[in-house]
Each structure stands twice: as C-alpha cells, then as structure tokens.
Design a protein around this motif. Sequence first.
Motif, PDB file in Angstrom:
ATOM      1  N   UNK A   1       0.816  -1.214   0.000  1.00 15.98           N
ATOM      2  CA  UNK A   1       0.000   0.000   0.000  1.00 15.98           C
ATOM      3  C   UNK A   1       0.855   1.272   0.000  1.00 15.98           C
ATOM      4  N   UNK A   2       1.979   1.230   0.689  1.00 20.94           N
ATOM      5  CA  UNK A   2       2.804   2.437   0.809  1.00 20.94           C
ATOM      6  C   UNK A   2       3.548   2.775  -0.480  1.00 20.94           C
ATOM      7  N   UNK A   3       3.531   1.842  -1.430  1.00 20.36           N
ATOM      8  CA  UNK A   3       4.172   2.108  -2.725  1.00 20.36           C
ATOM      9  C   UNK A   3       3.602   3.335  -3.424  1.00 20.36           C
ATOM     10  N   UNK A   4       2.337   3.640  -3.086  1.00 20.85           N
ATOM     11  CA  UNK A   4       1.656   4.763  -3.741  1.00 20.85           C
ATOM     12  C   UNK A   4       2.164   6.117  -3.246  1.00 20.85           C
ATOM     13  N   UNK A   5       2.947   6.088  -2.166  1.00 27.09           N
ATOM     14  CA  UNK A   5       3.388   7.353  -1.589  1.00 27.09           C
ATOM     15  C   UNK A   5       4.876   7.550  -1.842  1.00 27.09           C
ATOM     16  N   UNK A   6       5.208   8.433  -2.720  1.00 20.22           N
ATOM     17  CA  UNK A   6       6.593   8.779  -2.979  1.00 20.22           C
ATOM     18  C   UNK A   6       7.385   7.609  -3.521  1.00 20.22           C
ATOM     19  N   UNK A   7       8.719   7.724  -3.429  1.00 22.14           N
ATOM     20  CA  UNK A   7       9.558   6.655  -3.971  1.00 22.14           C
ATOM     21  C   UNK A   7      10.744   6.406  -3.053  1.00 22.14           C
ATOM     22  N   UNK A   8      11.317   5.232  -3.199  1.00 21.95           N
ATOM     23  CA  UNK A   8      12.510   4.888  -2.419  1.00 21.95           C
ATOM     24  C   UNK A   8      13.598   4.433  -3.392  1.00 21.95           C
ATOM     25  N   UNK A   9      14.795   4.960  -3.221  1.00 23.65           N
ATOM     26  CA  UNK A   9      15.923   4.512  -4.033  1.00 23.65           C
ATOM     27  C   UNK A   9      16.924   3.849  -3.095  1.00 23.65           C
ATOM     28  N   UNK A  10      17.528   2.745  -3.439  1.00 24.96           N
ATOM     29  CA  UNK A  10      17.253   1.940  -4.644  1.00 24.96           C
ATOM     30  C   UNK A  10      15.859   1.326  -4.636  1.00 24.96           C
ATOM     31  N   UNK A  11      15.276   1.089  -5.825  1.00 27.06           N
ATOM     32  CA  UNK A  11      13.862   0.760  -5.935  1.00 27.06           C
ATOM     33  C   UNK A  11      13.466  -0.592  -5.316  1.00 27.06           C
ATOM     34  N   UNK A  12      14.317  -1.578  -5.413  1.00 31.26           N
ATOM     35  CA  UNK A  12      13.900  -2.912  -4.949  1.00 31.26           C
ATOM     36  C   UNK A  12      13.898  -3.083  -3.431  1.00 31.26           C
ATOM     37  N   UNK A  13      14.393  -2.071  -2.742  1.00 30.78           N
ATOM     38  CA  UNK A  13      14.655  -2.191  -1.314  1.00 30.78           C
ATOM     39  C   UNK A  13      13.408  -2.516  -0.479  1.00 30.78           C
ATOM     40  N   UNK A  14      12.308  -1.843  -0.802  1.00 32.02           N
ATOM     41  CA  UNK A  14      11.095  -1.983   0.022  1.00 32.02           C
ATOM     42  C   UNK A  14      10.553  -3.417  -0.039  1.00 32.02           C
ATOM     43  N   UNK A  15      10.717  -4.054  -1.223  1.00 31.53           N
ATOM     44  CA  UNK A  15      10.192  -5.413  -1.367  1.00 31.53           C
ATOM     45  C   UNK A  15      10.836  -6.393  -0.382  1.00 31.53           C
ATOM     46  N   UNK A  16      12.071  -6.081   0.025  1.00 32.95           N
ATOM     47  CA  UNK A  16      12.760  -6.984   0.944  1.00 32.95           C
ATOM     48  C   UNK A  16      12.424  -6.690   2.405  1.00 32.95           C
ATOM     49  N   UNK A  17      11.454  -5.782   2.600  1.00 33.79           N
ATOM     50  CA  UNK A  17      11.139  -5.359   3.958  1.00 33.79           C
ATOM     51  C   UNK A  17      10.191  -6.355   4.613  1.00 33.79           C
ATOM     52  N   UNK A  18      10.769  -7.410   5.152  1.00 35.27           N
ATOM     53  CA  UNK A  18       9.935  -8.344   5.898  1.00 35.27           C
ATOM     54  C   UNK A  18      10.735  -8.823   7.094  1.00 35.27           C
ATOM     55  N   UNK A  19      10.039  -9.395   8.060  1.00 31.05           N
ATOM     56  CA  UNK A  19      10.705  -9.826   9.284  1.00 31.05           C
ATOM     57  C   UNK A  19      11.388  -8.656   9.952  1.00 31.05           C
ATOM     58  N   UNK A  20      12.618  -8.846  10.432  1.00 31.01           N
ATOM     59  CA  UNK A  20      13.292  -7.763  11.129  1.00 31.01           C
ATOM     60  C   UNK A  20      14.183  -6.919  10.214  1.00 31.01           C
ATOM     61  N   UNK A  21      13.970  -7.074   8.908  1.00 30.80           N
ATOM     62  CA  UNK A  21      14.724  -6.230   7.958  1.00 30.80           C
ATOM     63  C   UNK A  21      14.286  -4.768   8.086  1.00 30.80           C
TER      64      UNK A  21
END
Lengths: 243, 874
Positions: free
Chosen positions: B119-139
């Motif tokens: 859901x948060x993908x719709x708000x702004x951007x994060x560089x590097x781009x793939x980073x948010x996808x790895x956001x699980x567990x204690x990452x």
Amino acid sequence: MAYRLDSSQLGLEKKVVLETVNLSRYYKRGDQVIKALDNVSVKIYRGEPTAIMGPSGSGKTTFLNLVGLLDKPTSGSILINGQDVTLMSSKQIVDLRRHTIGFIFQFYNLIDVLTAKENVELPLLIAGVKKKERAQRTAALLSLVGLSDRANHLPDELSGGEQQRVAIARALVNNPSLILADEPTGDLDSKTGRMVMKILLDSCKERDIGLIVVTHDSDIANMMDRILFLRDGRLIGESRPGS
Amino acid sequence: MGLLKTSLRTVKKRKSRAALIIICITIGVAVFAGANVGADGVENAYVTRLLSTFGDVDLTLSNSSNPLYSIQYNQSLLSQLLNTPHVEAVAPRISTLQTFWFNSTGNNTLLLIGIDNILDNQFGSVTPPGLVNQLHGNNCIINQVAAEIFNLTSGENIGLYSPLIGVNETVHIIGVGVFQGKFSVEKSTPIIVLNIEFIQSLFHLENQATEIVLKIDSYRNIETVINNLRNIYGDKFTYYSQKLEALEKSESNILVLRGALNIFSILALIVTFVLIIVVMLMNISERKRDLGIMRSIGASTRQIFSYVIIETLLYGLIGSTVGTLTGIFLSTYMLDFLGAAISTITTLGELSIILNPVTLITCFSTGMIIVLLAGNIPAIAATRITILETFRPKMKGIARVNVLKKSLILGVILLISGSITLYLLGGGMILTGNFTPILLSTALITAGLIIFFSSSLYYVSRGVSTIFKPLLKESKAIIERYIARNRTRTTFTFTMVAIGIVFVIFFSSLAVTFTATFSTVIRVFTGSDIKMQVNPAVNYNFTAELRTLPGVQAVSPSYESWCTITGEDFKIALIFIDPDSFLDVYPRINTASGPAIEDALNTLKSVNKTIILAKKAADLLNLTVGDTITLNVKNINGSTTPIDFNIVALVEQFYGYPQYMFNIRAFGDIYGAYISISQLEDVIGTSNVEVFFIKLQTGVDQIQVKNELENILSPRFESLTLISAREWENQISSIIESFSNVVYFFVGFSFIVAAIGIGIIMIVAVSERRQEIGILKAIGMSRKQVLKLVVCEAVIITVIGLIVGIGGGLYLWFLFLNRIVSTASNLFFELPFIIPVNIIIYMIVTGVLIALAASAYPAYRAMKLEVIDALRRE
C-alpha cells in the motif's frame, strides 16, 4: 459689378451682393431624382432685405444652404460680390464664411459654453482679429442689440429673444456683406419676433448689408423690402410689400 | 421575443456604435481575465513550490483520544477510505520515536516508521527501488541522515530497545535508502523503516496503526475530503494536513499576489463600466427620436428599459466572450514578461498558463455583471425621455459653477488625511514591513488630488490651456469651457491617465534615490568594500598577510563585545578597531563632538582605556567628551569586570555595524563605542578576531577579487564568508530593475486602457457636439482649426492627468522619504529627494503621444463633418 436702377427708389444705386444663375440642386432618392431647386436665377441687393417664402419642400432652405456655401449646387452658379463661388477652393470658401457671410439660425445656435460676449467675439477670434479691436467691435454690437448688461451671461441664462439678438450681433460682428437668416423668429413669440426682426432690419439697412430671411410668417415677410416666392424648387414670383 | 429582435436589428444597423461598446467590454474583460489567468499561473507555481516540500501525503488520520494514538483498521475500512471521492491512495503506518542500542549506547533516538510494503508504494519513492520489497521480518531500511549521524551501514544489526513497553529486539539494516516524497518529516530526522506487521506483532498492536495516510487528487480537495470523512466517521479520527496548514499560512501571500496583479485589472473594469455608460448614453441620445416614436406608439417605460438592457447584454455577451479569450492570450505574454522579473526576486520556477474553469467563468460573468450594472443607467435614461422632447430640440443646461466648494473641501480633507496617515504610520511600516499604510495613503492622496482638481476644473483647465495659448488661439476659450462643463467626463478621463503615473513616479523616485545612495547605504552594512568573517577566529595580525593579497588596499580587523552599564537597561558594544587603517578602510566619518576623527584615533592608539562613544549613548548618560564611563566588560573566560574608559570623542556613524547605526529597537538597545584593537588582549583576554573589513584598490573588479580571496583563503578556515558591497549593489539593482519592470508592465496596461478611454470619450464628445462643430464651421472655422479643437482638448485633459499623476507620485514619495529619514533618525547617509527627471519626461511625452493618437480618429471625424449635416436637426 452689376448696377441697376430700381423704380421704387429712384436715384439710388443698389449694389448686387448675391446673384444666382440657373441654380439647381437635385437629390437622388432611390431611382427618383428630386429637384429641390430648379433653375433659380435671382439677384439680391445690399440694403434691400429680402424674404423667401414658400410651402414646406419648396426649396427655401436648399437655396439658403447653397448661397451660404454649406452645400454644393448640381448646376448653375453663385456670385457673391461678383465672384463665382462655385469655382472656389475650400480655403477660399472658409475665408468667405469668415468675412463675407453671416448666419442666423432658427434655434439661435449659440455655443452654449460661451457667454454672450464670447459668442459674439468668436468669429473675430477665428478670423484672427487683434484683441483690442475684438473688444471694441464686440462691445459696440452688444450695445447695438441692447444686451450690454447681459454680456457675461451664458446662453442658458438668456431668453429666446435675447439669444437671437446675440446671434444677430455674432452675424454682424465681422462686417459681412450678406446675412442669411433661416426662420430667425420661428422659435419666438410674435412680439419678440417683430422686435428682433426690427433690430436685424435696421442694422442691415444702416450698414448696407444684403439680408435674406427664410420665413413662414407673412407678418415678418411683410417687414421686408422684397419677397421672393418659391414652389417646388422654382422661383414663381416676387412682391414688394412697401410699394 | 419581439424586443430581442428589435435589439438585434439595432445592433446590425448601428454597427460602429456596437463595435465601440464591444471593444470597451472586450478590453476591460481581457485585462481582467489576463491578470486572473496569469495570477492562477503564478499561484500554481507558488503552491507547487510550497507543497513540493511535503511529499505525497495529503492527509493524515490519527486518533488523539487514544494514548497510543492507535487506530484499529481492517481491509474494509481501508477500502471505504479509498472509495471516498478524490482519495487516490490509502496506507496504514506506525510512526513513533524509539530508542535503539548500538555504538555501545541505548540512547540513540530514531523515528521508527512501520509501513505496508504494497500500500505504501503509492506514496513517494525509495531509491534503490527494490529495497522496500525486501522489507519483511526484522529487515529495516535507514535514511541517509541516520547513516551519517550514527555512522551506520548496510548489513549491520542494531538493537530496538524500549524498556517502557518491554521490547528488546535485534533488527537488520538491509540498506540506506533515499525517500522522496514519502514521509513529511524534517530533513534532518534520522528514520528507520520496518514492515508494519513486524512492528504490530512486536508492539502487540495487531491490526492497529498510529496513522492512516491518504493521497488526494489535488490540494484543492483536501478540505472536501476532510468534510466527507468527518460526516462518515465523526470524531473517530483526528484529521491533519500539513499541506493545508502551509497553504493557510501562505493564504495572505497568495491574496497579496492576486491583489497586486488585479489592481490594474480592476481599474480596467471601472474604466469599462464608465465607458459603457458613456457610449450607451450617447447611443440613446442619438436615438432619442426612435425611442420617442416607440413611446408615442405605446411602448411602456418597462419595455423601453428592457429594450436597452437587452441590447447592452448582447454587447456584453460578445465582449465578455472575446475578452475572456483575449485574456488567455494576454496572460501568456504577461507570464513570459513577469516570469523573467519575478524569478530574480523569488524562485518560483517555470510559470505556465493554468486554465481554471472557475477563473474563466468568473471573468466572463464579471464582464456580464459589469455590463448589466452599467446598462441600467442608460436604460433608465432612455425611460426618462419624454415624447415631446424628442421632437423639439432642447438646449442643454450648463452649470455655471466655477468651483464646487464642498468637493473642494472634501478633496483637501482627503489630501490631509492621506498625508497624516503616511506621517503617523509610514515610519512604522519601515520596521514592520506592513505596507497597508502606504497603500491607504496612496489611495487617499490620489483620490484627494483627483477630487480637488475636479472641483476646481474651471481654473485648472484655464491654467493648463494658458500653457498652450499660442497654439490654441481662438479655441482656448471653447476648450477650457468644454473641459470644465463636462466635469464628470473630464475627471474620469484624467483619472485614467493619472493613476498609472502615480505608481510610476513613486517607484521610479524610489529607484533613483536608492540607486544614488546605494554605495553609502550598502557600506553601512558591509563596512567597506568587503566584509570577511572567518571561523575559527584568527590573530588580528593576520591583517598583515591579508594586505599582501591581490587587489587589497587596506584591511582593518574588528572585534565586538557587549558590555552592560550598571543601572542602565541598554548595552554598549565595544568595537575594537585598528586606528592606523581605520580611515583607509571605512568611508570617512566625522566626530559629532570632540577633536577631529584623525586626532581622536591617535588618542585611541596612544592612550589606554580611551574610547570614541556613540553620541546617543553619551546623551542618554549625560556624558560628554573628557568624561569617564564604567563598562562591565565580559572577559573571554566568562568573568565580568567593571572598567573605566575615558571618552575621547562622540560619533554617530558605525560602518559595518548597521544595528548600532540605526538604533532600531528590533535589533536591541545597543550603542557602539570604538576602542583600539591593541587593547583587545588587555580588556578581553584574546588576540583572535573573526571579522575583517577589506578596502580594495581602486579600479579592480570587486567581485573577481572577492572570488580570488575566497579561493586563497577558504582552505585556511572551517568557514569563510565574504560579503562584497558591489555584489549587493548588483543584486539590489537587479531587484529594483525587475520590480520597475513589473510596475512598467502594469502601467503600460493602464496606459493602453487610458488611450482607448480617451479615444472613446473624444468620439462621444465629437458626436455630442456635432451641431456646435457645425456652427463653428458656419461662422468660419477651418477644418484645421476644428481638428486642433478636438486634439487640443484631449491633450489638455491628459496634461491635467499628468499633473495629478506626477504631482501625486512626487508628493507621496516626498512624504515617504521624509518618514524614512526621520524614523531611522540615525540614518547617517543622505537620502536626497531626487526627482526622476528622465521618467517624468518619458511620461509627459508618452502621455501627450497617447492623447494625440487617441484623439486622431475623433478629430478626423469632426474635421470631416459637413456643416449642412451637422446643423440638420433630427
């Protein structure tokens, strides 16, 4: 110059101030040609006030406009003081209006922002007369028409008769040789009308000025030396009320 | 529909009159639309720039009634929110300040944000781009600020440690991200981002969020969305929008901006309003006969009214449409021009045309409303025409009033109150930056002058026409009376000319005066050619080295120390200067009391504990030259010692220290005192200074030398600031220049409007005076004289406008200048009253040219008028 003897005033020389020869003015309205004035030949003399009478549409005003150089004839010629004005340049015509012709209108036609004195002075200003002379001539004429005490009044503050007297003074101020008056008493009551006419007639006679008065009023016409009758644009007769 | 048909016929028959009115309306509406469409563009650029700092979050929902600010949410709530009109995206977040354990301490505070990866993908951007996808567990991802402040890198493990809620967990940094337009937090905040589900389970906040963020299609709809949500959810949420708050704060700025752009367009509308009335009245008076006939065959006054109003509205319809469209084109040019000017003052970026339907409709309807309002007057006039009057000419009555006494008194009162307003409040304005008093007094003084001139128009026109006497000759009396007689019309015409000129003269006087005093004014701030500030402080003998640098002629070190005086509530700033180089470096000053400055400086150098004191301070303390003053001097160690100083001389100037020169309260109540730098060690306990004033050799390029000095010196210091007087001068002149350009632009507008106004007024005047022109011709006026009559009237009215405009502008500037000088009573440079002669000459020439151009056509018509036509009575 043309001279002629007049039977009623034997022994006196009369100078022709205006002469028209076969004067015509045609208008076109649609396919129709209207002959407002048709071959009118007439002579007007200095010191001999002349009335022009006739029914509506007889060509009285057309005649006055043509000899007053406000309109141009279709054919024929107009001689003022012996000069053919139909051949004149516009500059010469302006000059003629300034120095030779005086106008008096039915509705006085004073400049309503100027006082009586200024209205009388105006033709002199336009003609470039010096200030001192302007003041003298204006004062003399206002006194002649009996308005010295009303000199600083605006037209709006003057009665109809007084306004027309200012208009007479204005017409006389440049010492013209010819005065053209279009229904000068048309807007006045008969008593005032007669009074105003008397001033006009006396001044013209005294100064030997030619005067043409277009009028409907036979009483006014009878105050003149000569009456010309127009009908359908043609001169159909003349009479001399005095004789 | 009979009336509409008749009106249409009339429009068709009287094409030139119709064209005249349509032109009036078109111009007014075009200027209005141009300004407003332009203002939309500028506003948009302004708002875009303003909002660009806030990211994609338009609205934040929280729950302030809950101690944890937590909101219970589920999929259906999120969908409901998403389905609200204008809402484009919704995401839950947990945002909380938390302490972390790393670098051997548990005191590291970071802003922890838990986000929903998708859901948060719709708000702004994060560089590097793939980073948010790895956001699980204690990452987790940290921002650059966190990485820099705490020296953290990717791959590190840190402890999320919160004894308060019993959390002690290790989290793993998977990268340093750049978040753009995602979180609206201070740029310097260290952020750590985790998966929201991880945080929820860790904090025992299942299905809860501290905030739900919303993205809305336009900032204009934020308010609507809040109202909608409030209707549905009531007080369940607390609504907060940073963007809305910022917009509200800047609302007044936007209003000022729109107001400024609209001043002249409103003027144009007023002109249009009056012109419609004037031309329609002429139209009605020319058609008196027709209207009389309509009345005599049974038309009611109501029908006559509707007939005129419908006709006017027809013109309005065409004029407003064409005007609005023309305005759009006009605004493109305006923005091109203004953009260049504005961008030097502020950084608004690219200005582009915004076609806001609301603005376009407003412009069109404003045109129609003006037309409707203005149309009433001729329509009423038409109903008042009596049947009798139409068949019988009536002489117009003239008021034989040379001076309208009441108006004259009103004018004088306005003038005086305007002057008093500026006198009383104008000074405060310089300190507070509130420009309402000057606007108010400008309005009062301009109105006062206009009413004053209008009420004594007879004498004014006589006076002005006397200037042109040799030219006017026979027309003089007529013209001056025409001008005085048509008081309202003349006043309106000269006002159109005057208003723009008041502005030009005021601003060009300002520009001329400040340009003339630039170098002195700026040296009050920069002290000399260059003011240099270094950190860390350096021994004042560094001057010797500075003097050897290219382009440098003289250098003086400076140190200031604030001292209190026992029993007084003001302070004295001891300014340590080098008496040897003082006169070489600063602009020359003169002592207000005591020996000449050269001798005073010699005493400072040779006798210890001697000072040159600010005259104001001496006056307050009742001290004079030769007296002793005890100052509580703060030593570098922090201890304060009372020291006696002998006063050698009194001065009023402190170049480089504007705060001591102006003694403006806002700067604090501090007065200056010069002392020799040789006593710095003795008095303060240091030899190091941070400030140097540098005088450059004559003829060198100041900016170039400044850059060279910067290159040479910057490696030596942690920070180095060089302020060059010339650079300031250039900056200020470019600001003044662009400001003048903006002023000229609007004045150009108002001149065009004035030219058209004069033209139309003169056409009306000639048309009304047909008969009079006929008489004048019959008694011998030549065509040239008639031409002169009309042209000269226009010129004289314009000259009256020029007198009011130039006089008003200069008077305002004179008052304003007087206020500046007396408010800043310690203004040690001259602010002379300089008259901007060039501009005045331009204005006169332009004004007269406009009058000539505008009256050319009406004069030509008057000249061509045939006597027989003019005298014919309709």
